[in-house]
Design a protein around this motif. Structure first.
Motif, mmCIF file in Angstrom:
data_model
loop_
_atom_site.group_PDB
_atom_site.id
_atom_site.type_symbol
_atom_site.label_atom_id
_atom_site.label_comp_id
_atom_site.label_asym_id
_atom_site.label_seq_id
_atom_site.Cartn_x
_atom_site.Cartn_y
_atom_site.Cartn_z
ATOM 1 N N ASP A 53 0.825 -1.209 0.000
ATOM 2 C CA ASP A 53 0.000 0.000 0.000
ATOM 3 C C ASP A 53 0.860 1.260 0.000
ATOM 4 O O ASP A 53 0.400 2.328 -0.422
ATOM 5 N N GLU A 54 2.107 1.157 0.457
ATOM 6 C CA GLU A 54 2.993 2.313 0.565
ATOM 7 C C GLU A 54 3.921 2.498 -0.634
ATOM 8 O O GLU A 54 4.322 3.626 -0.946
ATOM 9 N N LEU A 55 4.284 1.415 -1.300
ATOM 10 C CA LEU A 55 5.245 1.510 -2.396
ATOM 11 C C LEU A 55 4.643 2.216 -3.611
ATOM 12 O O LEU A 55 3.497 1.951 -3.988
ATOM 13 N N PRO A 56 5.418 3.054 -4.281
ATOM 14 C CA PRO A 56 4.914 3.690 -5.499
ATOM 15 C C PRO A 56 4.797 2.719 -6.667
ATOM 16 O O PRO A 56 4.052 2.985 -7.623
ATOM 17 N N GLU A 57 5.513 1.589 -6.590
ATOM 18 C CA GLU A 57 5.465 0.618 -7.686
ATOM 19 C C GLU A 57 4.234 -0.267 -7.660
ATOM 20 O O GLU A 57 3.957 -0.972 -8.635
ATOM 21 N N THR A 58 3.513 -0.289 -6.537
ATOM 22 C CA THR A 58 2.403 -1.235 -6.383
ATOM 23 C C THR A 58 1.147 -0.549 -5.847
ATOM 24 O O THR A 58 1.222 0.470 -5.171
ATOM 25 N N THR A 59 0.013 -1.167 -6.131
ATOM 26 C CA THR A 59 -1.265 -0.748 -5.568
ATOM 27 C C THR A 59 -1.909 -1.961 -4.919
ATOM 28 O O THR A 59 -2.179 -2.973 -5.600
ATOM 29 N N LEU A 60 -2.120 -1.905 -3.620
ATOM 30 C CA LEU A 60 -2.785 -3.013 -2.931
ATOM 31 C C LEU A 60 -4.237 -3.052 -3.371
ATOM 32 O O LEU A 60 -4.965 -2.062 -3.254
ATOM 33 N N ILE A 61 -4.670 -4.213 -3.896
ATOM 34 C CA ILE A 61 -6.049 -4.301 -4.418
ATOM 35 C C ILE A 61 -6.925 -5.285 -3.635
ATOM 36 O O ILE A 61 -8.117 -5.401 -3.910
ATOM 37 N N GLY A 62 -6.336 -5.977 -2.664
ATOM 38 C CA GLY A 62 -7.144 -6.886 -1.870
ATOM 39 C C GLY A 62 -6.305 -7.871 -1.091
ATOM 40 O O GLY A 62 -5.100 -8.024 -1.338
ATOM 41 N N VAL A 63 -6.938 -8.520 -0.126
ATOM 42 C CA VAL A 63 -6.274 -9.528 0.702
ATOM 43 C C VAL A 63 -7.228 -10.696 0.897
ATOM 44 O O VAL A 63 -8.444 -10.578 0.674
ATOM 45 N N THR A 64 -6.663 -11.816 1.321
ATOM 46 C CA THR A 64 -7.480 -12.970 1.671
ATOM 47 C C THR A 64 -6.833 -13.716 2.825
ATOM 48 O O THR A 64 -5.622 -13.649 3.015
ATOM 49 N N ASP A 65 -7.655 -14.389 3.613
ATOM 50 C CA ASP A 65 -7.149 -15.160 4.744
ATOM 51 C C ASP A 65 -8.201 -16.193 5.121
ATOM 52 O O ASP A 65 -9.413 -15.963 4.934
ATOM 53 N N ALA A 66 -7.731 -17.331 5.652
ATOM 54 C CA ALA A 66 -8.670 -18.366 6.094
ATOM 55 C C ALA A 66 -9.561 -17.863 7.215
ATOM 56 O O ALA A 66 -10.693 -18.327 7.382
ATOM 57 N N ASP A 67 -9.058 -16.916 8.000
ATOM 58 C CA ASP A 67 -9.838 -16.292 9.066
ATOM 59 C C ASP A 67 -10.480 -15.028 8.496
ATOM 60 O O ASP A 67 -9.805 -14.027 8.250
ATOM 61 N N SER A 68 -11.772 -15.064 8.281
ATOM 62 C CA SER A 68 -12.457 -13.939 7.638
ATOM 63 C C SER A 68 -12.361 -12.658 8.463
ATOM 64 O O SER A 68 -12.289 -11.554 7.910
ATOM 65 N N ALA A 111 -7.548 -13.440 -9.767
ATOM 66 C CA ALA A 111 -8.052 -12.951 -11.050
ATOM 67 C C ALA A 111 -7.778 -11.467 -11.235
ATOM 68 O O ALA A 111 -7.677 -10.984 -12.375
ATOM 69 N N ARG A 112 -7.611 -10.721 -10.148
ATOM 70 C CA ARG A 112 -7.413 -9.275 -10.225
ATOM 71 C C ARG A 112 -5.948 -8.850 -10.117
ATOM 72 O O ARG A 112 -5.595 -7.755 -10.555
ATOM 73 N N ALA A 113 -5.098 -9.686 -9.516
ATOM 74 C CA ALA A 113 -3.745 -9.257 -9.141
ATOM 75 C C ALA A 113 -2.722 -9.536 -10.231
ATOM 76 O O ALA A 113 -2.838 -10.499 -11.007
ATOM 77 N N ASP A 114 -1.693 -8.679 -10.277
ATOM 78 C CA ASP A 114 -0.502 -8.924 -11.090
ATOM 79 C C ASP A 114 0.540 -9.684 -10.282
ATOM 80 O O ASP A 114 1.240 -10.548 -10.813
ATOM 81 N N ILE A 115 0.676 -9.325 -9.015
ATOM 82 C CA ILE A 115 1.648 -9.965 -8.125
ATOM 83 C C ILE A 115 0.989 -10.220 -6.775
ATOM 84 O O ILE A 115 0.080 -9.479 -6.379
ATOM 85 N N VAL A 116 1.468 -11.260 -6.084
ATOM 86 C CA VAL A 116 0.945 -11.551 -4.752
ATOM 87 C C VAL A 116 2.055 -12.053 -3.856
ATOM 88 O O VAL A 116 3.069 -12.590 -4.322
ATOM 89 N N SER A 117 1.856 -11.877 -2.556
ATOM 90 C CA SER A 117 2.689 -12.514 -1.537
ATOM 91 C C SER A 117 1.893 -13.647 -0.909
ATOM 92 O O SER A 117 0.697 -13.483 -0.611
ATOM 93 N N VAL A 118 2.547 -14.776 -0.695
ATOM 94 C CA VAL A 118 1.948 -15.907 0.007
ATOM 95 C C VAL A 118 2.548 -15.941 1.403
ATOM 96 O O VAL A 118 3.746 -16.195 1.574
#
Length: 321
Positions: free
Chosen positions: A24-39, A61-68
């Motif tokens: 969310d802070e980097l100029p190179e990226t835009t945070l578009i969503g998150v997911t977790d087993a705990d809603s 389906a929406r992301a270009d890059i993700v962290s696992v």
């Protein structure tokens, strides 16, 4: 791809929440969503950044890059889903429990043209960056790493080797361009405090200590070389190089004594948050389609060393020559 990369995080516990913050802070990226087993956890992190908490399939389906950043036992299936969706992926350390499954992930990513990076964040610590700028010029003899701290509040899912020691195994192995030929290890407190010794094929030796039972947080690396002694503090992001140690006998009113003097160099360290450096590097590799700075092979090497240490506790294990 748009001007910034659409980034998501799969698994937003303590580490994953930090990934979300940095994206969310980097100029190179835009945070578009998150997911977790705990809603509830997913919703709390999503609200903090004003993004949606999404099902995994929709996020991919929406992301270009993700962290696992899910628990390690779910790394393989989660990373495989990312690769199959054509999404560039950074998998937090330790990369995998099953080395063969990790090799399959690497091959799958290569075949799909997907960037696969492993989250060994200490490689991006500014102090390590500074060390890397001159370590190849040293006549390296030995290294010692200490990663100590109190028991984690939530308990550790992974062993102390895969949770803590793996950081230093990765850094040490990245410095020594040689195979590890011999491993020995001792542990105590149900192996919550472990000391491992590595001997490399080129003769370099390393001692790596990790503890979940030390009431002080310590993150240190030292190098002994023919021409100097180097200390690195990961937390303070500092490096000191001790050269030209001179010993002399001094006569004084209290008698004869020895005095040792050294020249201490403090290389310039560009301070900054290692995670920001790591995710910026990942985003740039993903955009350019270049090999990441920490590859799947690097992640597997660290895991294999950690597993050899686990098996060597209480005995000595010698690799085939």
């Amino acid at each position: 791809m748009s001007e910034t990369l659409a980034a998501g995080v799969l698994g937003v516990g303590n580490m994953g929440a930090n990934h979300a913050r940095v994206y969310d802070e980097l100029p190179e990226t835009t945070l578009i969503g998150v997911t977790d087993a705990d809603s509830g956890t997913a919703a709390a992190v999503a609200d903090r950044h004003d993004v949606p908490a999404l099902p995994q399939s929709e996020l991919l389906a929406r992301a270009d890059i993700v962290s696992v950043a899910v628990p390690t036992q779910y790394h393989v299936e989660t990373a495989r889903a990312c690769i199959d969706a054509g999404v560039d992926v950074l998998v937090e350390k330790p990369f995998v429990h099953d080395v063969e499954a990790g090799r399959d992930l690497a091959a799958r990513a290569a075949a799909a043209g997907v960037t696969l990076q492993v989250g060994h964040v200490e490689r991006f610590n500014p102090a390590v960056r500074s060390l890397q700028s001159f370590v190849d010029d040293l006549d390296l003899v030995a290294m010692s790493a200490r990663r100590l701290g109190p028991p984690p509040s939530g308990g550790g899912r992974d062993s102390v080797m895969l949770d803590l020691m793996v950081h230093d195994l990765d850094v040490v192995a990245s410095i020594v361009d040689s195979e590890v030929r011999q491993v020995s290890a001792v542990g105590t407190l149900a192996d919550q405090h472990v000391s491992a010794q590595l001997r490399f094929a080129d003769g370099t030796v390393a001692t790596v200590d990790a503890s979940r039972a030390t009431q002080q947080k310590v993150r240190e690396l030292t190098l002994t070389a023919g021409e100097c002694y180097v200390t690195l503090d990961y937390l303070a992001q500092s490096v000191e190089v001790y050269r030209h140690s001179l010993s002399e006998v001094v006569a004084g009113s209290s008698g004869v004594r020895h005095r040792t003097a050294s020249v201490v160099e403090r290389p310039i360290v560009d301070n900054g948050e290692p995670l920001k450096h790591e995710l910026r590097s990942f985003a740039r590799s993903a955009r350019a389609g270049t090999e990441p700075e920490v590859t799947a092979a690097d992640g597997l090497r660290a895991v294999e060393l950690a597993q050899r240490i686990e098996s060597a506790l209480g005995r000595t294990e010698v690799a085939e020559p």
